[in-house]
Design an enzyme around this catalytic site. Sequence first.
Site, PDB file in Angstrom:
ATOM      1  N   TYR A  62     -10.890  -5.074   3.096  1.00 18.21           N
ATOM      2  CA  TYR A  62     -10.023  -4.585   4.160  1.00 18.21           C
ATOM      3  C   TYR A  62     -10.863  -4.489   5.423  1.00 18.21           C
ATOM      4  CZ  TYR A  62      -6.357  -1.501   6.165  1.00 18.21           C
ATOM      5  OH  TYR A  62      -5.353  -0.942   6.925  1.00 18.21           O
TER       6      TYR A  62
ATOM      7  N   GLU B 276       0.871  -1.175   0.000  1.00 17.33           N
ATOM      8  CA  GLU B 276       0.000   0.000   0.000  1.00 17.33           C
ATOM      9  C   GLU B 276       0.903   1.218   0.000  1.00 17.33           C
ATOM     10  OE1 GLU B 276      -3.629  -1.827   2.738  1.00 17.33           O
ATOM     11  OE2 GLU B 276      -2.703   0.073   3.295  1.00 17.33           O
TER      12      GLU B 276
ATOM     13  N   ASP C 291      -6.510   9.252  10.106  1.00 18.05           N
ATOM     14  CA  ASP C 291      -5.171   8.826  10.506  1.00 18.05           C
ATOM     15  C   ASP C 291      -4.736   9.392  11.843  1.00 18.05           C
ATOM     16  OD1 ASP C 291      -4.069   7.095   8.392  1.00 18.05           O
ATOM     17  OD2 ASP C 291      -4.552   8.812   7.118  1.00 18.05           O
TER      18      ASP C 291
END
Lengths: 270, 406
Positions: free
Chosen positions: A175, A49, A60
Amino acid sequence: MSRLAARFAKLAAENRAALVTYSMAFDPDRAASQELLNGLPAAGADIIEFGMPFTDPMADGPAIQYAAQRSLAAGGTLKGVLEMIAAFRQGDSETPIILMGYYNPIYSCGVEKFCADAATAGVDGLILVDLPPEEAGELLPSCRANDIDFIFLTTPTSDDARLPVIVSNASGFVYYVSIAGITGTASASASAIGDAVTRIKRHTTLSVCVGFGIKTPEQAAEVARLADGAVVGSAIVAAAAEAKERGENPAQAALALVRELAAGVRGARG
Amino acid sequence: MTSLNTYRAGPDERGHFGIFGGRFVAETLMPLILSVEQAYQQAKDDPAFQAELRTWLKQYVGRPNPLYFAARLTEAFGGAKIYLKREDLNHTGAHKINNCMGQILLASRMGKKRIIAETGAGQHGVATATVCALLGLECVIYMGATDIERQAPNVYRMKLLGAEVRPVTSGAATLKDAMNDALRDWVTNVDDTYYLIGTVAGPHPFPAMVRDFQCVIGEEVRAQMLEAEGRLPDSLVACIGGGSNAMGLFHPFLDDSSVRIIGVEAGGHGLDKLHAASLTGGRPGVLHGNRTYLLQDGDGQIQEAHSISAGLDYPGIGPEHSWLHDIGRVEYVWVKDDEALAAFQQCTRLEGIIPALESSHALAHAAKIAGGLPKDHLMVLNMSGRGDKDVNTVARALGDDFGGSL
């Protein structure tokens, strides 16, 4: 067969899970990030990734927030990210590369142009944190037209009513974000991850990779016993940043951690 | 201008106003915003909820507030009759509490015990902390470290009210970054937390819901102007950061084609320098859960905004404004910091009303156009907040010395 499908087939034949690594393009600078990228397959990364920087990385934690700031300060752009992947492809035609980031830079570029350029550069998949199934319709046709897998995220809040909505358009792999939270913070328990993977697999035949909160070779090995892949991001990004602080080579420090993680994943089902 | 049967029907069921709006959020948050949407739909249609909200607005917020004829500003501008909608007289001193009152009742209905919010100037933070104190809820406010410094009195108010103010140091440490950190908190505390967004932006249903809670402004203006003048106003003017005070004033009048509607963005130092005029100086993009006009560079990276007014210092704008801009129903203009500062002083001296620097942008534009309008033209200007919080900023900008007392 796509690079991702071929890679998962190969891993299945070897009866092991994938080590999926994340690093940010242009972090701490272009040359170091290219050195890291080029070294990943030999260090044991099965799927890569590659982070596209964004000014406002809402999902994040601090490690990747700072990475994005360093990347932008070093001149990180979408065009530059694709150039780096094209350079990587000159030496590696098999390792799948997935771009990960936020939607606005791609929307700004134009989705059709971006997908065409990304495919030409050798990109295999796309993860966009802020493009849930409800909004992904405007990008999916361009992804499909260019054989780019759009990888959707599932989370602890994705219930059985929602999972089919998510996986119905998924390709490449699914994911699983193992915690409700941001990257590089808390870690989920093995039993919670195992239950979630089982639940997701009731809705899809795609491989399931698990990320968020996986930092050590031991944690990666544990996840590798439960899922088709373990994603490690913040720990790799932090290893590079800390090495740079100490005046050491950031790419080599990150690759050293990747080798340890790979050993963990490869030994997991032994 | 595009002509529609109604401009008030939006958004569609997916939260879109034309191409704008939507739900561009991390998957973890999708179930949460879907549950907020569902709870809001039920509350909206529940007479008991609406009655409770009306009671709080009357007894606690102090509504209806006046529509005040500003005779001396009217004389100074030399044309249109200037009416001020006195949102500055609400409890906590701004329109923000209209929305906080509504959303806090919704959060309580949903059984949420912890409220988080972002704030720029601190007005939304103070309003949120206030209603949390009132209802005994835990309150965490995210505020950019830069804004904490320039809005110190509001920070202390929030602390007195029992809120925890978390400084945000990422990015430029202003409102945009505070919103990022609030989203990070929400994604981490999904079970017990309600994110009380302060403006008509963010993922659906927030733009529509915040608008609905702010529409009390325009609804009161309609009734008050009919009583005062026997007819509708000819024009409406309001400042725009995210755009909630403007949307609350504008929306009830969107289908009255005789009413000219003007939104005033913050032009900062000028559009060729640092500013916060997203519609005039930006282009469509995706940030904080919605598609809207954004200040961004050629690579889609978000740019820092600037305004003398912390409340307008945001590189985006509510998606419904973006739509109203594109279809041409609302005119969007901008005024610079120094023009707002002049309007701030003029209003204070002539009317004895200290306006917020945000509202001063609307005043500054009214000052530009009112003189050219006939004397029977009825102009309503939204006095969205009071300026007590801004006296330090104004003193600094004017080079005044407070004798070291501030």
